[in-house]
Design a protein around this motif. Structure first.
Motif, PDB file in Angstrom:
ATOM      1  N   ASN A 118       0.828  -1.199   0.000  1.00 56.03           N
ATOM      2  CA  ASN A 118       0.000   0.000   0.000  1.00 56.03           C
ATOM      3  C   ASN A 118       0.866   1.253   0.000  1.00 56.03           C
ATOM      4  N   LYS A 119       0.457   2.238  -0.798  1.00 54.63           N
ATOM      5  CA  LYS A 119       1.286   3.443  -0.940  1.00 54.63           C
ATOM      6  C   LYS A 119       1.391   4.227   0.369  1.00 54.63           C
ATOM      7  N   THR A 133       1.799   2.923   3.318  1.00 56.72           N
ATOM      8  CA  THR A 133       2.425   2.121   4.363  1.00 56.72           C
ATOM      9  C   THR A 133       3.586   2.822   5.057  1.00 56.72           C
ATOM     10  N   GLN A 144      -5.910   1.013   6.490  1.00 61.94           N
ATOM     11  CA  GLN A 144      -6.006   1.137   5.034  1.00 61.94           C
ATOM     12  C   GLN A 144      -7.435   1.326   4.551  1.00 61.94           C
TER      13      GLN A 144
END
Length: 273
Positions: free
Chosen positions: A144-145, A147, A230
């Motif tokens: 995930n970007k 993270t 998320q």
């Protein structure tokens, strides 16, 4: 009055008291005030709740931390986050009862409370905070970007508690995914090295990655697992996947830092500045 503040929602249960102990230990390090918050459904319940909160604080004795009792009429899903925003809190320490509990702060409902707030949470079960605070912190870095956003607050905590940071990433066979993971690890190494924080890296199977994270945390005798929420945008469902819920209710009862994504390259924290 302290410039920094923490919030502890308290229902007079053991797990809430455990969360309060975590908050006190952290507040000592950073010089924060701790607001002990109880939410009631009706005005007539305020007086009794205030009395119980004040007794609870009195029984804590001289902690070296300013503890302030607050009672609010409303519901936990809205009012914990609202109270934290009003008081510009840096962190909320909240106990969760696992499958069931006070005012529905079970694992799934705790996540709904987290999602409503922009403030990071430390979700506590019944594992008491160690004498030295958080010596070892496990940090999953996935695809995930967002993270990397949790690295700032982890670094802040690690500097003050002299923590060791244990990064864990999924093993990917796809070249593009592998490159993304490697880039995240490289970023983390640079980020923590620049701040003189000891860091290790573990690569684990991508299948059952959540269980691998907890396994590593047990192996390292970790005091904290740091994850991203998320599913911040998925408010009604709270969390679309079971990943976050699995983490905050992990069988090892290791506390979990949950950070909501924000619109910056990697997030920032003034928590320990």
């Amino acid at each position: 009055m302290s410039e920094k503040s923490f919030i502890v929602p308290h229902d007079f249960s053991e797990v809430a008291d455990c969360a309060l102990n975590h908050a006190i230990t952290t507040a000592k390090v950073v010089g924060a005030e701790v607001f002990v918050l109880h939410v009631v459904a009706k005005e007539k319940a305020i007086k009794d709740a205030e009395k119980k909160l004040n007794e609870l604080i009195k029984n804590k004795g001289n902690t070296g931390v300013q503890l302030t009792a607050k009672v609010r009429v409303g519901n936990i899903f809205d009012d914990i986050g609202d109270f934290a925003a009003e008081h510009h809190a840096e962190l909320i320490f909240m106990g969760t009862h696992g499958a069931s509990g006070w005012q529905h702060i079970a694992g799934s409902h705790a996540l709904k409370v987290v999602t409503h707030s922009s403030v990071p949470f430390i979700i506590v079960q019944q594992k008491e905070v160690g004498e030295n605070g958080y010596d070892d912190i496990v940090v999953p870095l996935d695809l995930n970007k967002e993270t990397k956003q949790k690295l700032a607050i982890v670094a802040s905590m690690a500097k003050y508690f002299k923590s060791r940071v244990h990064v864990i990433t999924p093993k990917e066979s796809d070249e593009f995914l592998k490159h993304t993971v490697q880039a995240n690890v490289k970023f983390a190494k640079k980020f923590f090295t620049e701040r003189d924080i000891e860091m290790s890296v573990t690569v684990a199977p991508s299948s059952g990655f959540d269980k691998e994270v907890v396994k590593l945390a047990i192996n390292k005798d970790a005091d904290l697992i740091a994850i991203m929420n998320q599913n911040k945008s998925n408010y009604l469902g709270a969390f679309g996947s079971n990943y976050e819920q699995y983490m905050i209710t992990n069988d090892a009862q290791i506390p979990t830092l949950v950070v909501n994504p924000i619109e910056t390259p990697y997030g920032s924290s003034v928590l320990f500045s």
